[in-house]
Motif scaffolding. Structure first.
Motif, PDB file in Angstrom:
ATOM      1  N   ASP A  84       0.883  -1.191  -0.011  1.00  0.00           N
ATOM      2  CA  ASP A  84       0.067  -0.069   0.053  1.00  0.00           C
ATOM      3  C   ASP A  84       0.745   1.373   0.023  1.00  0.00           C
ATOM      4  O   ASP A  84       0.596   2.164  -0.719  1.00  0.00           O
ATOM      5  N   VAL A  85       1.790   1.407   0.604  1.00  0.00           N
ATOM      6  CA  VAL A  85       2.971   2.404   0.885  1.00  0.00           C
ATOM      7  C   VAL A  85       3.584   2.612  -0.763  1.00  0.00           C
ATOM      8  O   VAL A  85       3.422   3.819  -1.236  1.00  0.00           O
ATOM      9  N   PHE A  86       3.931   1.373  -1.458  1.00  0.00           N
ATOM     10  CA  PHE A  86       4.291   1.779  -2.478  1.00  0.00           C
ATOM     11  C   PHE A  86       3.510   2.301  -3.486  1.00  0.00           C
ATOM     12  O   PHE A  86       3.750   3.095  -4.302  1.00  0.00           O
ATOM     13  N   ILE A  87       2.098   1.670  -3.512  1.00  0.00           N
ATOM     14  CA  ILE A  87       1.184   2.274  -4.464  1.00  0.00           C
ATOM     15  C   ILE A  87       0.929   3.690  -4.358  1.00  0.00           C
ATOM     16  O   ILE A  87       1.065   4.494  -4.957  1.00  0.00           O
ATOM     17  N   GLN A  88       0.920   4.022  -2.831  1.00  0.00           N
ATOM     18  CA  GLN A  88       0.508   5.612  -2.595  1.00  0.00           C
ATOM     19  C   GLN A  88       1.640   6.108  -2.848  1.00  0.00           C
ATOM     20  O   GLN A  88       1.376   7.375  -3.345  1.00  0.00           O
ATOM     21  N   ARG A  89       2.718   5.910  -2.923  1.00  0.00           N
ATOM     22  CA  ARG A  89       4.059   6.550  -3.371  1.00  0.00           C
ATOM     23  C   ARG A  89       4.348   6.552  -4.916  1.00  0.00           C
ATOM     24  O   ARG A  89       5.241   7.264  -5.391  1.00  0.00           O
TER      25      ARG A  89
END
Length: 168
Positions: A84-89
């Motif tokens: 989720d962090v990777f997708i958000q960034r």
């Protein structure tokens, strides 16, 4: 403390969050040298490959992680939250979505492998090898599907199946 795996895994994750996956990899590897069972370091090592665009290398590490994750909560707070962090960034968004989806599908399958293996062992220990055949065969099939044919845990399930056939 540099003699503790968690120290190196923390450094690894910090470098991943700084979008420095190549530098993070060495710290993940050191964490695993200190504790090969550190599933969080293993998944982070996979992340270093994913973020550099090598989905195959990432998947190899993810396969060797999924069976080590101790609980559904750990899955959600670990790999799924990471993706989720990777997708958000905006980091390797499609690859991160695919890897997240793989974990979401593979983890429950692995839980099924564990349950089938327990049933196989229970029946085998009770002298009911013919009844143990179905759960043993299904566990071997699912293990291969989740982990791949070369993984040692797949081999363990195939060994269990061979023992059931031997006992029949």
């Amino acid at each position: 403390d540099p003699k503790v795996s968690a120290f190196w895994n923390g450094r690894c994750w910090t470098l991943i969050l700084a979008n420095r996956p190549l530098q993070a990899r060495a710290d993940c590897e050191q964490a695993l040298r200190l504790d090969e069972k550190n599933w969080a370091a293993r998944v982070n090592l996979g992340h270093t490959w994913l973020l550099q665009g090598d989905k195959e290398a990432a998947q190899e590490h993810y396969r060797d992680t999924v069976w080590r994750i101790p609980s559904e909560a750990a899955l959600g707070e670990g790999p799924l939250a990471d993706f989720d962090v990777f997708i958000q960034r905006g980091w390797r968004t499609e690859e991160a979505r695919q890897a997240r989806q793989w974990f979401e599908q593979a983890w429950p399958k692995w839980q099924r492998v564990k349950a089938l293996t327990a049933e196989d062992i229970r029946l085998s220990n009770a002298g009911k090898a013919s009844q143990a055949l179905v759960p043993s065969a299904e566990a071997a099939k699912l293990a291969e599907e989740v982990l791949g044919p070369e993984h040692p845990e797949t081999g363990n399930r195939l060994n269990n199946l061979a023992e059931v056939y031997y006992a029949m």
